[in-house]
Design an enzyme around this catalytic site. Structure first.
Site, short mmCIF file in Angstrom:
data_model
loop_
_atom_site.label_atom_id
_atom_site.label_comp_id
_atom_site.label_asym_id
_atom_site.label_seq_id
_atom_site.Cartn_x
_atom_site.Cartn_y
_atom_site.Cartn_z
CG HIS A 141 38.68 35.82 42.13
ND1 HIS A 141 39.43 35.79 40.98
CD2 HIS A 141 37.63 35.00 41.90
CE1 HIS A 141 38.86 35.01 40.10
NE2 HIS A 141 37.76 34.51 40.62
CG ASP B 148 42.22 36.48 39.82
OD1 ASP B 148 41.44 37.03 40.62
OD2 ASP B 148 41.94 35.45 39.19
CB SER C 112 37.16 31.51 39.68
OG SER C 112 36.71 32.65 39.00
#
Length: 575
Positions: A184, A117, A498
């Site tokens: 994220h 990620d 996600s």
């Protein structure tokens, strides 16, 4: 025997010359047999071996044509950009019950969770043990040069000992400078493995005692983007590290792209499928947020008919692609029409690469051919502003059926996170909107739903029932207003597939803890995990399953675990 790529190399070279000069170095994914290192040496290319069949070559555009002259080269694929999926729980997925000491008492201890990620905030207390030491075994930051892992040439690797040293200091980033500037990866890791140390009132993640192996992806041009080659490197790295510490591993990928056939046939997806068969592992991938984005169009064209496909390009878009996939048996012609009404005219399928400049936009059209991997045909159209961003406006693609046997064609624009909501088709199709690599056959593809309302999230990528042997997504997990770790400390709420995928990633870690580490099921990894997640999923009444929206249902880990106990105690377990 010399294998041919998806189009003749001179055409590929002409097409890539839109973006590269002869002296530029570019990466290509290569499927090979034999001594690919010798090929690289002869072509002055840097070769990175991923496994016995896949490699990444960094080669000059001038030497690219020579690559295809070697018998060792079976297939070549250009890397594609991917982006992450955020727009902006445990009880719903029946995970809390599995964690309770009075039930299975599973925490992920002894299992590694791989996070591929935007990085991780390693200073966040959720990723530390009670004594303040890190739960991260290895962190490879592909964006910081200086100390790459063995067998890699870019980035810097940091071990648990180095991260512990950083955490013990008042200036941790002087020791380990890796940061998650996007937040994220930190959010994803918190869902899969946060331990809740940051607040007594915050739920733990799914596998709060699991160890972490993290790869911060490199990116090209924007922090939200990475390339398929960088994810392939990350997968290789995590597998190698998991084997080094002798831990089963559950890997999470919450990135994706629309650039491909969406049927699992790319080299990128083939490599991922190949890796899922190695070691004690599984790979979970977010299905993407494309269902409501308006970036897919599909139609069934009849003989002699013409379909006018209109699409809008919004402000501040410098370039975008349009990828069209159809049956090679069908002959279709395409015309691109600009906002001013100018047309390219019908582009013959025998013109492999053609270019036009209209309304300040360079339009390059590439006709592909079937390969030994895929019977379908791709028509790839690249739009690029000649001097800055493209002028916004309404474009059209005219599709005419010249010689039709089947007639189906699909078109995709780039994902929402790449071009925004205002670049879209005027008459979009919501099915077949799962992004790549969630379309890989062997991964667990995870869509999202609103667990509060028990309703489907309108953005969650949807599959198709055209091929009953290729059902995607596999299942759905909570994806709306999920509270999880925030880079910089504390917690925040996130929405998107996600944060749905790591619910399943963490669940797979708990299943492997019970099966592999506690000795209840020595083969509980890979496709066996997927099968039991399918079987234990919660299904709504009056819906046919599997279906392109819910897959086999919503994640229900307690039901899956009860089934595992029942099957093992009844003598059904594999031995």
């Amino acid at each position: 025997m010399i294998y041919q790529p998806f189009l003749p190399l001179d055409q590929l070279t002409r097409f890539t010359s839109d973006q590269y000069s002869d002296s530029d170095m570019l990466e290509v994914i290569v499927k090979y047999s034999g001594d690919i290192m010798a090929v690289g040496a002869e072509l002055d290319a840097f070769v990175e071996i991923l496994d016995v069949n896949y490699a990444i070559l960094t080669i000059s555009l001038a030497n690219l044509a020579k690559l295809y002259q070697y018998n060792e080269v079976e297939y070549v694929e250009l890397p594609k950009n991917l982006t992450y999926f955020l727009r902006e729980s445990l009880n719903s997925a029946c995970i809390s019950q599995v964690q309770r000491p009075t039930s299975f008492n599973l925490t992920g201890a002894g299992v590694a969770i791989g996070i591929i990620d935007s990085g991780i905030d390693y200073t966040h207390s959720d990723f530390q043990n009670q004594d303040g030491s890190t739960r991260i075994l290895f962190l490879w930051d592909q964006t910081i040069d200086g100390n790459p892992p063995m067998d890699f040439r870019n980035g810097s690797e940091y071990t648990k000992a180095q991260i512990d040293e950083a955490l013990a200091s008042d200036t941790p980033y002087e020791f380990v400078p890796s940061r998650d500037t996007e937040g994220h990866g930190t959010a994803v890791a918190g869902v899969a493995a946060g331990n809740g140390r940051g607040s007594d009132s915050v739920e733990k993640g799914v596998a709060p005692n699991a160890s972490l192996i993290v790869v911060k992806l490199g990116h090209t041009g924007h922090a939200a983007f990475t390339r398929t080659t960088e994810i392939m490197r990350a997968i290789k790295y995590i597998y190698a590290k998991a084997q080094e510490v002798n831990m089963p591993v559950s890997i999470n990928i919450s990135y994706g792209t629309n650039n491909g056939s969406h049927d699992g046939s790319s080299l990128f997806e083939g490599y991922i499928d190949n890796m899922t068969e190695r070691w004690r592992s599984c790979i979970c991938v977010a299905a993407g947020n494309e269902a409501s984005a308006g970036h897919h169009y599909s139609n069934l064209l009849t003989q002699g008919a013409t379909d006018r496909v209109e699409f809008s390009i919004s402000d501040n878009i410098s370039s975008l692609y349009m990828t069209i996939w159809k049956n090679f048996v069908d002959t279709m012609t395409f015309s691109v029409i600009s906002p001013s009404g100018r047309s390219t005219g019908e582009i013959s399928p025998f013109q492999r690469v053609t270019r036009f400049t209209m309304d300040g936009v360079l339009v390059s059209v590439l006709y592909g051919q079937p390969t030994h991997y895929n019977t379908a045909q791709e028509i790839y159209i690249l739009f690029r502003g000649v001097s800055g961003p493209m002028p916004p406006g309404l474009w059209a693609l005219s599709v005419r059926g010249l010689d039709i046997t089947y007639g189906l064609f699909d078109i995709w624009l780039p994902p929402l996170e790449e071009v925004g909501q205002e670049t879209d088709f005027l008459r979009p199709t919501v099915t077949n909107t799962i992004t790549i690599p969630a379309t890989a056959h062997q991964v667990i593809s995870v869509g999202g739903y609103n667990s509060t309302l028990n309703s489907m999230a309108d953005f969650s990528g949807q599959g198709t029932l055209r091929n009953i042997d290729f059902i995607k997504p596999d299942l759905v997990a909570p994806a709306v207003n999920i509270l999880t770790t925030k880079a910089g400390g504390g917690y925040d709420r996130f929405t998107g597939t996600s944060v749905a995928a790591p619910f399943v990633t963490g669940s797979a870690a708990l299943m492997m803890e019970w099966g592999l580490l506690q000795g209840n099921d020595p083969l509980l990894y890979g496709q066996r995990i997927k099968a039991f997640l399918w079987k234990g999923a919660e299904r709504l009444p009056n819906l046919a399953y599997p279906n392109p929206v819910w897959g086999y249902g919503s994640l229900s880990l307690c039901d899956t675990m009860d089934l595992l106990v029942e099957y093992n105690q009844s003598g059904f377990a594999l031995t």
